[in-house]
Design a protein around this motif. Structure first.
Motif, PDB file in Angstrom:
ATOM      1  N   ASP A  68     -35.032  -4.084 -39.495  1.00 44.84           N
ATOM      2  CA  ASP A  68     -35.877  -3.349 -38.551  1.00 44.84           C
ATOM      3  C   ASP A  68     -36.837  -4.243 -37.774  1.00 44.84           C
ATOM      4  OD1 ASP A  68     -34.679  -0.978 -39.241  1.00 44.84           O
ATOM      5  OD2 ASP A  68     -36.250  -0.393 -40.668  1.00 44.84           O
ATOM      6  N   SER A  69     -37.349  -5.288 -38.408  1.00 51.57           N
ATOM      7  CA  SER A  69     -38.319  -6.149 -37.731  1.00 51.57           C
ATOM      8  C   SER A  69     -37.770  -7.553 -37.478  1.00 51.57           C
ATOM      9  CB  SER A  69     -39.617  -6.230 -38.533  1.00 51.57           C
ATOM     10  OG  SER A  69     -39.362  -6.775 -39.807  1.00 51.57           O
ATOM     11  N   ALA A  70     -36.474  -7.740 -37.639  1.00 50.09           N
ATOM     12  CA  ALA A  70     -35.873  -9.061 -37.425  1.00 50.09           C
ATOM     13  C   ALA A  70     -35.861  -9.408 -35.938  1.00 50.09           C
ATOM     14  CB  ALA A  70     -34.451  -9.082 -37.979  1.00 50.09           C
ATOM     15  N   ALA A  71     -36.076 -10.677 -35.657  1.00 48.80           N
ATOM     16  CA  ALA A  71     -36.058 -11.171 -34.276  1.00 48.80           C
ATOM     17  C   ALA A  71     -35.599 -12.612 -34.296  1.00 48.80           C
ATOM     18  CB  ALA A  71     -37.437 -11.054 -33.644  1.00 48.80           C
ATOM     19  N   GLU A  72     -35.236 -13.118 -33.100  1.00 44.26           N
ATOM     20  CA  GLU A  72     -34.765 -14.494 -33.027  1.00 44.26           C
ATOM     21  C   GLU A  72     -35.206 -15.147 -31.727  1.00 44.26           C
ATOM     22  OE1 GLU A  72     -30.567 -13.933 -33.434  1.00 44.26           O
ATOM     23  OE2 GLU A  72     -30.342 -13.077 -31.451  1.00 44.26           O
ATOM     24  N   VAL A  73     -35.301 -16.456 -31.784  1.00 45.24           N
ATOM     25  CA  VAL A  73     -35.573 -17.251 -30.596  1.00 45.24           C
ATOM     26  C   VAL A  73     -34.253 -17.395 -29.843  1.00 45.24           C
ATOM     27  CG1 VAL A  73     -36.299 -19.522 -29.741  1.00 45.24           C
ATOM     28  CG2 VAL A  73     -37.440 -18.510 -31.741  1.00 45.24           C
ATOM     29  N   LEU A  74     -34.290 -17.164 -28.544  1.00 47.14           N
ATOM     30  CA  LEU A  74     -33.072 -17.272 -27.732  1.00 47.14           C
ATOM     31  C   LEU A  74     -32.960 -18.675 -27.152  1.00 47.14           C
ATOM     32  CD1 LEU A  74     -33.215 -13.886 -25.802  1.00 47.14           C
ATOM     33  CD2 LEU A  74     -32.086 -14.409 -27.968  1.00 47.14           C
ATOM     34  N   ASP A  75     -31.839 -19.313 -27.412  1.00 46.03           N
ATOM     35  CA  ASP A  75     -31.603 -20.656 -26.889  1.00 46.03           C
ATOM     36  C   ASP A  75     -30.204 -20.706 -26.311  1.00 46.03           C
ATOM     37  OD1 ASP A  75     -31.851 -23.322 -26.246  1.00 46.03           O
ATOM     38  OD2 ASP A  75     -31.375 -24.027 -28.272  1.00 46.03           O
ATOM     39  N   PRO A  76     -30.066 -20.606 -25.019  1.00 48.94           N
ATOM     40  CA  PRO A  76     -31.127 -20.671 -24.011  1.00 48.94           C
ATOM     41  C   PRO A  76     -31.762 -19.300 -23.788  1.00 48.94           C
ATOM     42  CG  PRO A  76     -29.010 -20.520 -22.919  1.00 48.94           C
ATOM     43  CD  PRO A  76     -28.726 -20.588 -24.408  1.00 48.94           C
ATOM     44  N   PRO A  77     -32.963 -19.289 -23.189  1.00 45.61           N
ATOM     45  CA  PRO A  77     -33.587 -18.011 -22.828  1.00 45.61           C
ATOM     46  C   PRO A  77     -32.733 -17.269 -21.799  1.00 45.61           C
ATOM     47  CG  PRO A  77     -35.156 -19.828 -22.679  1.00 45.61           C
ATOM     48  CD  PRO A  77     -33.800 -20.435 -22.872  1.00 45.61           C
ATOM     49  N   ILE A  78     -32.972 -15.962 -21.694  1.00 41.30           N
ATOM     50  CA  ILE A  78     -32.277 -15.123 -20.711  1.00 41.30           C
ATOM     51  C   ILE A  78     -33.211 -14.910 -19.520  1.00 41.30           C
ATOM     52  CG2 ILE A  78     -31.299 -12.840 -20.264  1.00 41.30           C
ATOM     53  CD1 ILE A  78     -30.771 -12.667 -23.330  1.00 41.30           C
ATOM     54  N   VAL A  79     -32.795 -15.322 -18.347  1.00 46.85           N
ATOM     55  CA  VAL A  79     -33.603 -15.076 -17.145  1.00 46.85           C
ATOM     56  C   VAL A  79     -33.422 -13.614 -16.750  1.00 46.85           C
ATOM     57  CG1 VAL A  79     -33.987 -15.657 -14.722  1.00 46.85           C
ATOM     58  CG2 VAL A  79     -33.459 -17.462 -16.380  1.00 46.85           C
ATOM     59  N   ALA A  80     -34.519 -12.857 -16.778  1.00 48.68           N
ATOM     60  CA  ALA A  80     -34.466 -11.424 -16.521  1.00 48.68           C
ATOM     61  C   ALA A  80     -34.838 -11.066 -15.082  1.00 48.68           C
ATOM     62  CB  ALA A  80     -35.384 -10.685 -17.492  1.00 48.68           C
ATOM     63  N   VAL A  81     -35.801 -11.790 -14.505  1.00 51.64           N
ATOM     64  CA  VAL A  81     -36.264 -11.485 -13.155  1.00 51.64           C
ATOM     65  C   VAL A  81     -36.654 -12.777 -12.461  1.00 51.64           C
ATOM     66  CG1 VAL A  81     -37.871 -10.122 -11.740  1.00 51.64           C
ATOM     67  CG2 VAL A  81     -37.228  -9.295 -14.014  1.00 51.64           C
ATOM     68  N   THR A  82     -36.293 -12.904 -11.194  1.00 54.63           N
ATOM     69  CA  THR A  82     -36.790 -13.997 -10.358  1.00 54.63           C
ATOM     70  C   THR A  82     -37.358 -13.380  -9.084  1.00 54.63           C
ATOM     71  OG1 THR A  82     -34.669 -14.339  -9.242  1.00 54.63           O
ATOM     72  CG2 THR A  82     -35.098 -15.677 -11.221  1.00 54.63           C
ATOM     73  N   ALA A  83     -38.291 -14.083  -8.466  1.00 52.48           N
ATOM     74  CA  ALA A  83     -38.885 -13.580  -7.225  1.00 52.48           C
ATOM     75  C   ALA A  83     -39.519 -14.729  -6.464  1.00 52.48           C
ATOM     76  CB  ALA A  83     -39.937 -12.523  -7.535  1.00 52.48           C
ATOM     77  N   THR A  84     -39.725 -14.495  -5.194  1.00 51.28           N
ATOM     78  CA  THR A  84     -40.537 -15.359  -4.353  1.00 51.28           C
ATOM     79  C   THR A  84     -41.603 -14.473  -3.740  1.00 51.28           C
ATOM     80  OG1 THR A  84     -38.682 -16.807  -3.872  1.00 51.28           O
ATOM     81  CG2 THR A  84     -40.540 -16.905  -2.353  1.00 51.28           C
ATOM     82  N   GLY A  85     -42.835 -14.934  -3.775  1.00 50.91           N
ATOM     83  CA  GLY A  85     -43.929 -14.125  -3.258  1.00 50.91           C
ATOM     84  C   GLY A  85     -44.937 -14.963  -2.483  1.00 50.91           C
ATOM     85  N   THR A  86     -45.816 -14.264  -1.799  1.00 51.15           N
ATOM     86  CA  THR A  86     -46.884 -14.912  -1.047  1.00 51.15           C
ATOM     87  C   THR A  86     -48.216 -14.378  -1.526  1.00 51.15           C
ATOM     88  OG1 THR A  86     -45.473 -15.132   0.893  1.00 51.15           O
ATOM     89  CG2 THR A  86     -47.847 -15.312   1.259  1.00 51.15           C
ATOM     90  N   VAL A  87     -49.135 -15.287  -1.814  1.00 50.90           N
ATOM     91  CA  VAL A  87     -50.508 -14.937  -2.155  1.00 50.90           C
ATOM     92  C   VAL A  87     -51.416 -15.496  -1.078  1.00 50.90           C
ATOM     93  CG1 VAL A  87     -50.103 -14.811  -4.645  1.00 50.90           C
ATOM     94  CG2 VAL A  87     -50.773 -16.990  -3.627  1.00 50.90           C
ATOM     95  N   VAL A  88     -52.561 -14.840  -0.891  1.00 55.68           N
ATOM     96  CA  VAL A  88     -53.540 -15.325   0.078  1.00 55.68           C
ATOM     97  C   VAL A  88     -54.882 -15.498  -0.598  1.00 55.68           C
ATOM     98  CG1 VAL A  88     -52.387 -14.360   2.107  1.00 55.68           C
ATOM     99  CG2 VAL A  88     -54.055 -12.990   0.881  1.00 55.68           C
ATOM    100  N   VAL A  89     -55.632 -16.459  -0.093  1.00 55.66           N
ATOM    101  CA  VAL A  89     -56.959 -16.761  -0.618  1.00 55.66           C
ATOM    102  C   VAL A  89     -57.952 -16.757   0.545  1.00 55.66           C
ATOM    103  CG1 VAL A  89     -56.101 -18.081  -2.586  1.00 55.66           C
ATOM    104  CG2 VAL A  89     -56.539 -19.244  -0.421  1.00 55.66           C
ATOM    105  N   PRO A  90     -59.246 -16.575   0.257  1.00 58.62           N
ATOM    106  CA  PRO A  90     -60.231 -16.581   1.340  1.00 58.62           C
ATOM    107  C   PRO A  90     -60.295 -17.932   2.037  1.00 58.62           C
ATOM    108  CG  PRO A  90     -61.211 -15.881  -0.755  1.00 58.62           C
ATOM    109  CD  PRO A  90     -59.837 -16.375  -1.044  1.00 58.62           C
ATOM    110  N   PRO A  91     -60.789 -17.942   3.267  1.00 61.25           N
ATOM    111  CA  PRO A  91     -60.936 -19.223   3.957  1.00 61.25           C
ATOM    112  C   PRO A  91     -61.915 -20.121   3.208  1.00 61.25           C
ATOM    113  CG  PRO A  91     -61.774 -17.401   5.317  1.00 61.25           C
ATOM    114  CD  PRO A  91     -61.240 -16.814   4.050  1.00 61.25           C
ATOM    115  N   ARG A  92     -61.654 -21.402   3.274  1.00 63.69           N
ATOM    116  CA  ARG A  92     -62.587 -22.354   2.630  1.00 63.69           C
ATOM    117  C   ARG A  92     -63.871 -22.413   3.453  1.00 63.69           C
ATOM    118  NH1 ARG A  92     -59.979 -26.036  -1.208  1.00 63.69           N
ATOM    119  NH2 ARG A  92     -57.807 -25.440  -1.293  1.00 63.69           N
ATOM    120  N   PRO A  93     -65.010 -22.514   2.764  1.00 65.70           N
ATOM    121  CA  PRO A  93     -66.297 -22.578   3.489  1.00 65.70           C
ATOM    122  C   PRO A  93     -66.432 -23.847   4.317  1.00 65.70           C
ATOM    123  CG  PRO A  93     -66.641 -22.598   1.094  1.00 65.70           C
ATOM    124  CD  PRO A  93     -65.167 -22.541   1.357  1.00 65.70           C
TER     125      PRO A  93
END
Length: 127
Positions: A102-127
């Protein structure tokens, strides 16, 4: 310049986030984690939490389940005056294994890629 800066978070997915049969978690869960790791990117690059502006690409490639341990990575690929382009990856690095208990788990080797994305973030202008 901060192009190439990489930030990684790990998170355990609790059963309270499973909404579908098979203990599946909705894809928006990973997008929320991308927002968290993007916040740290902005703090490191600009000393400000910044704002998420948009996604230009999101790919759901494998399921996320309750009990998974996720590794979420953000890498800065472009630095504009106020915007930063960031590539995101959400990988399952550990997963429950109910066949072994019931509580067994394992380390995945290799990991499974579940989601990928490209995004844009914005920051305030530099003073």
């Amino acid at each position: 310049m901060s192009v190439g800066l990489t930030v990684t978070h790990r998170r355990y997915v609790p059963s309270s986030h499973a909404h579908y049969a098979g203990n599946l978690v909705d894809g928006a869960y990973a997008l929320g984690l991308f927002g968290d790791v993007a916040t740290e990117v902005c703090i490191r690059t600009d000393g400000d939490e910044g704002l998420f502006a948009s996604y230009s690409d999101v790919q759901f490639t494998a399921p996320i389940r309750a009990g998974d341990v996720l590794e979420v990575t953000a890498t800065v690929t472009r630095m504009g005056t106020r915007s930063r382009t960031v590539d995101f990856t959400c990988a399952v690095v550990c997963r429950g294994n109910p066949d072994k208990g019931d509580s067994a788990a394992e380390v995945l080797d290799p990991p499974i890629v579940a989601v990928t994305a490209t995004g844009t973030v914005v920051v305030p202008p530099r003073p």
